[in-house]
Design a protein around this motif. Structure first.
Motif, PDB file in Angstrom:
ATOM      1  N   TYR A  87       0.843  -1.193   0.000  1.00 24.30           N
ATOM      2  CA  TYR A  87       0.000   0.000   0.000  1.00 24.30           C
ATOM      3  C   TYR A  87       0.884   1.251   0.000  1.00 24.30           C
ATOM      4  CZ  TYR A  87      -3.641   3.195   1.724  1.00 24.30           C
ATOM      5  OH  TYR A  87      -4.519   4.234   1.882  1.00 24.30           O
ATOM      6  N   ASN A  97       1.265   4.024  -3.075  1.00 23.96           N
ATOM      7  CA  ASN A  97       0.959   5.436  -2.825  1.00 23.96           C
ATOM      8  C   ASN A  97       2.157   6.328  -3.157  1.00 23.96           C
ATOM      9  OD1 ASN A  97      -1.746   5.433  -2.047  1.00 23.96           O
ATOM     10  ND2 ASN A  97      -1.249   4.826   0.045  1.00 23.96           N
ATOM     11  N   PHE A 153       2.396   6.650  -6.891  1.00 22.44           N
ATOM     12  CA  PHE A 153       1.267   7.484  -7.314  1.00 22.44           C
ATOM     13  C   PHE A 153       1.544   8.963  -7.052  1.00 22.44           C
ATOM     14  CE2 PHE A 153      -2.400   9.652  -5.286  1.00 22.44           C
ATOM     15  CZ  PHE A 153      -3.011  10.065  -6.447  1.00 22.44           C
ATOM     16  N   ARG A 154       2.024   9.274  -5.857  1.00 24.47           N
ATOM     17  CA  ARG A 154       2.267  10.676  -5.478  1.00 24.47           C
ATOM     18  C   ARG A 154       3.336  11.307  -6.359  1.00 24.47           C
ATOM     19  NH1 ARG A 154       2.992   9.303   0.276  1.00 24.47           N
ATOM     20  NH2 ARG A 154       0.844   8.730   0.782  1.00 24.47           N
ATOM     21  N   ALA A 213      -5.621   6.379 -11.701  1.00 21.29           N
ATOM     22  CA  ALA A 213      -5.478   7.384 -10.644  1.00 21.29           C
ATOM     23  C   ALA A 213      -4.833   8.665 -11.178  1.00 21.29           C
ATOM     24  CB  ALA A 213      -4.671   6.817  -9.484  1.00 21.29           C
ATOM     25  N   TYR A 245      -8.408   9.184  -6.143  1.00 22.72           N
ATOM     26  CA  TYR A 245      -7.526   9.385  -4.984  1.00 22.72           C
ATOM     27  C   TYR A 245      -8.199  10.340  -4.017  1.00 22.72           C
ATOM     28  CZ  TYR A 245      -6.351  13.519  -7.738  1.00 22.72           C
ATOM     29  OH  TYR A 245      -6.424  14.665  -8.487  1.00 22.72           O
ATOM     30  N   LEU A 284      -1.595  12.547  -0.517  1.00 23.46           N
ATOM     31  CA  LEU A 284      -2.592  11.908  -1.377  1.00 23.46           C
ATOM     32  C   LEU A 284      -2.483  10.388  -1.270  1.00 23.46           C
ATOM     33  CD1 LEU A 284      -2.218  14.121  -4.587  1.00 23.46           C
ATOM     34  CD2 LEU A 284      -4.047  14.251  -2.896  1.00 23.46           C
ATOM     35  N   LYS A 285      -3.632   9.721  -1.369  1.00 25.12           N
ATOM     36  CA  LYS A 285      -3.684   8.255  -1.323  1.00 25.12           C
ATOM     37  C   LYS A 285      -4.502   7.729  -2.500  1.00 25.12           C
ATOM     38  CE  LYS A 285      -1.939   7.914   2.958  1.00 25.12           C
ATOM     39  NZ  LYS A 285      -2.648   7.741   4.242  1.00 25.12           N
ATOM     40  N   LEU A 286      -4.110   6.584  -3.015  1.00 26.99           N
ATOM     41  CA  LEU A 286      -4.906   5.916  -4.046  1.00 26.99           C
ATOM     42  C   LEU A 286      -6.252   5.536  -3.456  1.00 26.99           C
ATOM     43  CD1 LEU A 286      -2.294   3.469  -5.611  1.00 26.99           C
ATOM     44  CD2 LEU A 286      -3.383   5.384  -6.777  1.00 26.99           C
TER      45      LEU A 286
END
Lengths: 198, 198
Positions: free
Chosen positions: A91, A95, A98-99, A138, B117, B124-126
């Protein structure tokens, strides 16, 4: 057997859980006489692309694949390279990738394949393609796939062999990555009913 | 202020990290006088759907949401319910949900929202939508979304209020889930530039 017949052989793997060196070592232990030069794999293809475009990757890949990127500048990343990270698909790591992507002016996501799943001794596992789709959605970005079924991937294998596509046959168990990719490249392809075949 | 003005209020949340009870408790602690009946949330909507169709879910949701499914038969699952599981989005849990889905004759994936998100104090989080896309791709299935922006979700909130869509205004920070969903339902919508707005 293929080698003894005089036919040329190039292994096209989407293996991104190990370096080509490790991959070859494993095959040799099984009795297959192959060399690193006979292996076309996504990580070196990605390195080529990164160098060409001056990209500095944040890696979300398997621990054992990291050495393939040893020569690549990874400071102050301006793209994300996604492989089959397996246990690294936490997780927190997802994240983080993604960020980084969402924080880029123009997010660049490079994926070492787009397989849906694969089979291990303890069952089916989500493959890199699933996580690629998660990040694509996302970040509203389209990933660049450098492994199978990318056309450029098969072309580099053909270049290694020095044969035109119509004289080559691709053999694999994945209808999309192996068979579809090869056919799009003008090769014939055989699907074997082993591995992930269902 | 809205309540004092005599306007009717229904909170439409895609909160799937807590029960409605917890959600209301949190808002009350902040000084907002709201009741559980004034909250429309995805988990109860999912329970309604599960009962209607005789579905027994495997839950991949946040620990704190599990009580919302207390009355639901979860033995021998024939569908997967996906929420914003946060720390529960482990590699092992995602593989487990995937294996259950791919093993079903006709995989049924129910998603408590499709947000890309969200923002928390540490960044920020998925959101659940990203993981939904991963499972959709791996299983070649289309998820059924029961939270925002599903039309049925806004309709049940309107039914709770007893007003037609053209007399209601949706206020939210998400252009897809809040604004888009409400507009598709015939409501007007306001986007606030707080929360995840970028």
């Amino acid at each position: 057997r293929i080698k003894a017949s005089g036919l040329k052989l190039q292994l096209c793997t989407n293996e991104t859980q190990a370096t080509r060196q490790d991959f070859v070592r494993k095959l040799r232990a099984m009795g297959f006489e192959v060399s690193v030069a006979e292996v076309t794999a996504p990580a070196p293809a990605a390195c080529h692309l990164l160098r060409e475009r001056g990209l500095r990757p944040h890696l979300l890949v398997h621990h054992d694949l990291v050495p393939e990127f040893a020569e690549i500048d990874k400071t102050n990343p301006n793209c994300v390279v996604l492989g089959d990270a397996a246990e690294n698909f936490t997780y927190a790591n997802l994240n983080e990738a993604f960020r980084l992507l969402i924080g880029m002016e123009k997010p660049v996501l490079i994926s070492l394949g787009k397989g849906r799943y694969y089979k291990e001794t303890d069952g089916l596992k989500l493959d890199v393609g699933a996580y690629m789709k998660a990040l694509e959605y996302a970040c509203d970005v389209q990933a660049e796939v450098v492994g199978k079924p990318a056309k450029s991937f098969f072309e580099s294998a053909l270049a290694e062999l020095g044969v035109p596509p119509e004289q080559a046959v691709m053999i694999g168990d994945d209808i999309v990555s192996d068979v579809g990719g090869a056919q799009q490249c003008g090769m014939r392809a055989l699907q074997v009913r082993t591995g992930k075949y269902r």
